[in-house]
Design an enzyme around this catalytic site. Structure first.
Site, short mmCIF file in Angstrom:
data_model
loop_
_atom_site.label_atom_id
_atom_site.label_comp_id
_atom_site.label_asym_id
_atom_site.label_seq_id
_atom_site.Cartn_x
_atom_site.Cartn_y
_atom_site.Cartn_z
N ASP A 52 -63.39 3.75 23.69
CA ASP A 52 -63.05 2.63 22.79
C ASP A 52 -63.73 1.34 23.22
OD1 ASP A 52 -61.83 1.52 20.58
OD2 ASP A 52 -60.01 0.98 21.68
N GLY B 41 -50.57 -0.25 23.98
CA GLY B 41 -49.39 -0.82 24.61
C GLY B 41 -49.43 -2.31 24.82
N TRP B 42 -48.22 -2.84 25.14
CA TRP B 42 -48.10 -4.23 25.52
C TRP B 42 -48.67 -4.43 26.91
CZ3 TRP B 42 -47.11 -8.33 22.68
CH2 TRP B 42 -46.45 -8.16 21.46
N VAL B 43 -49.19 -5.63 27.13
CA VAL B 43 -49.75 -5.99 28.43
C VAL B 43 -48.95 -7.17 28.95
CG1 VAL B 43 -51.81 -6.76 29.67
CG2 VAL B 43 -52.03 -5.19 27.73
N ILE C 138 -48.77 -10.90 27.68
CA ILE C 138 -49.95 -11.75 27.47
C ILE C 138 -50.87 -11.19 26.38
CG2 ILE C 138 -49.96 -12.75 29.78
CD1 ILE C 138 -52.07 -10.72 30.60
N ALA C 139 -50.70 -9.93 25.99
CA ALA C 139 -51.55 -9.35 24.95
C ALA C 139 -50.98 -8.00 24.56
CB ALA C 139 -52.98 -9.18 25.46
N HIS C 140 -51.53 -7.45 23.50
CA HIS C 140 -51.21 -6.08 23.12
C HIS C 140 -52.50 -5.38 22.73
CE1 HIS C 140 -51.84 -6.77 18.79
NE2 HIS C 140 -51.28 -7.95 19.01
N GLY C 141 -52.55 -4.09 22.99
CA GLY C 141 -53.74 -3.32 22.69
C GLY C 141 -53.39 -2.12 21.84
N LYS D 9 -49.05 -2.50 31.95
CA LYS D 9 -49.35 -2.11 30.58
C LYS D 9 -48.46 -0.94 30.21
CE LYS D 9 -52.75 -0.61 27.29
NZ LYS D 9 -54.07 -0.08 27.01
#
Length: 708
Positions: A221, A100-102, A94-97, A118
């Protein structure tokens, strides 16, 4: 081992917040799954911290760094339908940060409850240490995403085992998405995004950071992308802020791990090199985050608000917005020592600013006791709210009729302001915290002697000597106290600036005093006292217009600070606005200790001559007489010295409206009779034979004409 300071944290009760975040609808969680999950090329970096150029990656999802040869893969390692540790069924990414991938997943052991996995963007990233595993699972706070588990799962493509954090699923929107939508005119709420909403987000973020800081942890962060706003649901009836993406969290003082930050929100590279990541750098990220979110509010953009209304609204709340910007400015100060000392200190000022903006916006008072300034019973008024003294009649200018005497609007003197402004509360850790007290003028010399007798030499004693010296009329004692306070406290303490302002005021150097009070306001943007001081300085400098917004900000927020409404009344009177001054004075609460003073002031305003030879009208005087009849004077007696003096003022004003004596007729005779009796009553109030004679002469002068 747990970090120092770990323990039970006090949780903020969002339900008690008088400024709840607005609710909003949120789509089905599985609609968030990305159909084509890819890491944008602009954010791809080599995993090797020592790589000479971490951006030299070929434009593909799997390969080797062109600079150092380190292998990389930006493909999701989990696919829809994968089951991790026979428990977590993956719905998809659903997302990446930054780390890592989420993935959205369902927990089969908890009735398919949604959760988030994650993982690392690249398998070459270092595994979580034992301390990090322990620390992240301890972050049990309503404004921090919950971490439930740590799991491992083999990557079928590489055969390597990857680690995943199992986290709480937060159904909501990241604040960067909220901000972008609001800037485009769609706040996602049923109302425009306001500065009060941004502050509420900030307060919940600070509560979360404070929880981390108490455990010797840093988030590092912070940015809008890492803060989710989650709508209310059956498990929690309040819209709430949640910090997510704890991958950059670290123990304070840790220099072993790579720092995960977003440069736009962080302090300078020079500060990080010299000091590392600290609470001060954390506070900076809060200030920058709030600053960026404010730029998306309708207060800044005018979106979702008619243009005409937006202009009026911004004028109304301008002082509050200025206060908010000062909070952000202090949080982002280039010198770490000048920022807020911690999350709690910043939150205290933000709460005050939020109350100020909201009260300016809707006019509803939102008082809250200050933790830094003591309540002050002194009314900054030089007589408008008092019954006129006999000197009004005995020392009047002979060439000015009593009915035309200009109204003294009661502007206090600089020394009266210096000794009447609120006093900073003593710091409880000072050995002399219980010794100083706000001195009455008659007690000030005795207090100076008492302070000397204690033998204590602390900052609180020095500050108390300043205030007592001013009240006693001993400027040398005040200056000596100030010098000693500077030696003990250094030159950056806001309390030192405050007392410097008081000393300058007492010396009638109002411009210098204003400069010191401005410094205090920059340090304490959420406090009322600095705004009251700045309003008084503007008025004393002969510029009442700049004083008005500060007086108004104080009065709208806290109706117990009656000095502010008297200041507002003086500003209105200076421009001839009699009705406006009376309407403001009428806002003084019935329970206020200054209620009677405000009511007396209204009578005097209605019956006084304003600048420009502006005389009261008949209806003004009718109103004054009605109010006078309702005043509690002379201990409740129907007749007495105070009532007589005020009645005399009203009679004189009526007499001044009469035409020439020969045309006044019966009305003139009646007024003359009232004035004759009034002046004879005033004559009985003085023991001075000369003054009594003058008042009897006035009575004879106004005796009705008679032919007998």
């Amino acid at each position: 081992m747990p970090p120092a300071g770990a323990g039970a944290a006090r949780r903020p009760d969002v339900a008690d917040d008088p400024f709840p975040l607005p609710d909003f609808a949120f789509p089905d969680p599985e609609s968030l799954v990305l159909p084509d999950p890819r890491v944008p090329e602009g954010v791809r970096r080599c995993a090797n911290e020592a790589c000479p150029d971490r951006t030299r990656l070929p434009p593909k999802d799997v390969g080797h760094c062109l600079s150092c040869g380190t292998p990389f893969s930006f493909r999701p390692s989990l696919a829809p339908g994968d089951v991790v540790e026979q428990r977590y069924e993956v719905c998809g990414p659903i997302a990446h940060g930054g780390l890592g991938w989420v993935y959205l997943a369902r927990d089969s052991r908890l009735n398919d409850r949604y959760c988030v996995l994650k993982g690392l963007i690249d398998a070459s990233h270092a595994a979580l240490t034992a301390f990090e595993v322990w620390a992240l699972t301890q972050m049990d706070h309503p404004n921090i995403v919950g971490i439930y588990n740590f799991v491992k799962h083999p990557d079928e493509r590489t055969g390597k085992v990857r680690e995943y954090i199992v986290m709480e699923y937060v159904p909501g929107l990241p604040l960067n998405v909220v901000a972008t939508a609001a800037q485009q005119g769609n706040s996602r709420f049923d109302e425009p995004l306001l500065t009060e909403h941004v502050i509420t987000c900030g307060l919940q973020v600070l509560a979360a950071l404070g929880h981390l800081h108490e455990r010797d942890m840093l988030y590092c962060d912070l940015k809008p992308d890492n803060v989710m706003i989650r709508p209310a649901d059956r498990s929690d009836p309040d819209t709430r802020i949640k910090l997510i993406d704890l991958g950059g969290a670290r123990q304070a003082g840790d220099t072993s791990r790579p720092i995960v930050i977003t440069r736009r929100y962080q302090v300078s590279a020079e500060e990080i090199s010299a000091r590392g990541m600290t609470v001060a750098s954390e506070i900076h990220t809060v200030g920058e985050t709030l600053n960026q979110l404010y730029r998306a509010t309708s207060d800044h953009t005018g979106q979702e608000v008619p243009a005409e209304r937006h202009g009026r609204e911004q004028q109304r709340i301008a002082v509050g917005i200025e206060s908010f910007k000062l909070v952000c400015a202090r949080a982002r100060h280039p010198e770490p020592e000048r920022r807020f000392a911690g999350a709690a200190e910043m939150a205290r000022q933000l709460r005050g600013v939020r109350r100020e903006i909201a009260s300016l916006r809707d006019g509803v008072p939102r008082p809250e006791p200050s933790a830094l300034f003591a309540d002050n019973a002194v009314l900054l008024d030089a007589g408008l709210g008092a019954v006129p003294p006999l000197t009004r009649w005995t020392r009047r200018a002979a060439d000015v009729p009593l009915g035309a005497l200009p109204l003294d609007i009661g502007t206090p003197t600089p020394i009266a302001v210096a000794t009447g402004l609120p006093m900073p509360r003593p710091r409880p850790d000072d050995p002399a915290a219980d010794v100083p007290a706000p001195p009455a003028t008659e007690d000030a010399p005795r207090l100076l002697a008492q302070l000397k007798a204690t033998g204590l030499d602390t900052a609180e004693v020095a500050f108390a000597r300043v205030r007592a010296g001013l009240a006693a009329g001993e400027p040398d004692a005040a200056a000596a106290g100030l010098a000693r306070a500077r030696e003990l406290q250094g030159d950056r303490d806001w309390r030192l600036r405050w007392h410097e302002g008081l000393v300058e005021l007492a010396a009638a150097d109002t411009a210098a005093a204003r400069s010191h009070f401005e410094e205090v306001r920059r340090a304490l943007p959420g406090e009322i006292a600095p705004e009251l001081a700045l309003a008084c300085c503007a008025e004393l400098l002969g510029t009442p217009e700049p004083a008005e917004p500060y007086y108004l900000a104080v009065w709208r927020r806290d109706r117990s600070v009656v000095s502010a409404v008297f200041g507002l009344a003086r500003v209105h009177l200076a421009r001839g606005d009699r009705a406006g001054a009376v309407a403001l004075l009428d806002e003084t609460p019935d329970v206020s200790r200054h209620h009677d003073a405000a009511r007396i002031a209204a009578v005097r305003v209605l019956s006084g001559t304003l600048p420009g030879d502006d005389h009261p009208t008949g209806p003004d005087l009718d109103d004054a007489a009605a109010r006078l009849g309702a005043l509690y004077l002379d201990g409740g007696e129907p007749a007495g010295e105070s009532r007589t003096r005020l009645e005399t003022v009203v009679h004189e004003a009526r007499f001044g409206l009469l035409p020439a004596p020969e045309a006044a007729g019966r009305a003139g005779d009646d007024l003359r009779a009232l004035l004759e009796r009034a002046y004879r009553a005033l004559a009985r109030q003085t023991a001075d034979r000369g003054h009594r004679s003058d008042l009897v002469d006035l009575a004879n002068e106004h005796r009705p004409f008679t032919f007998r």
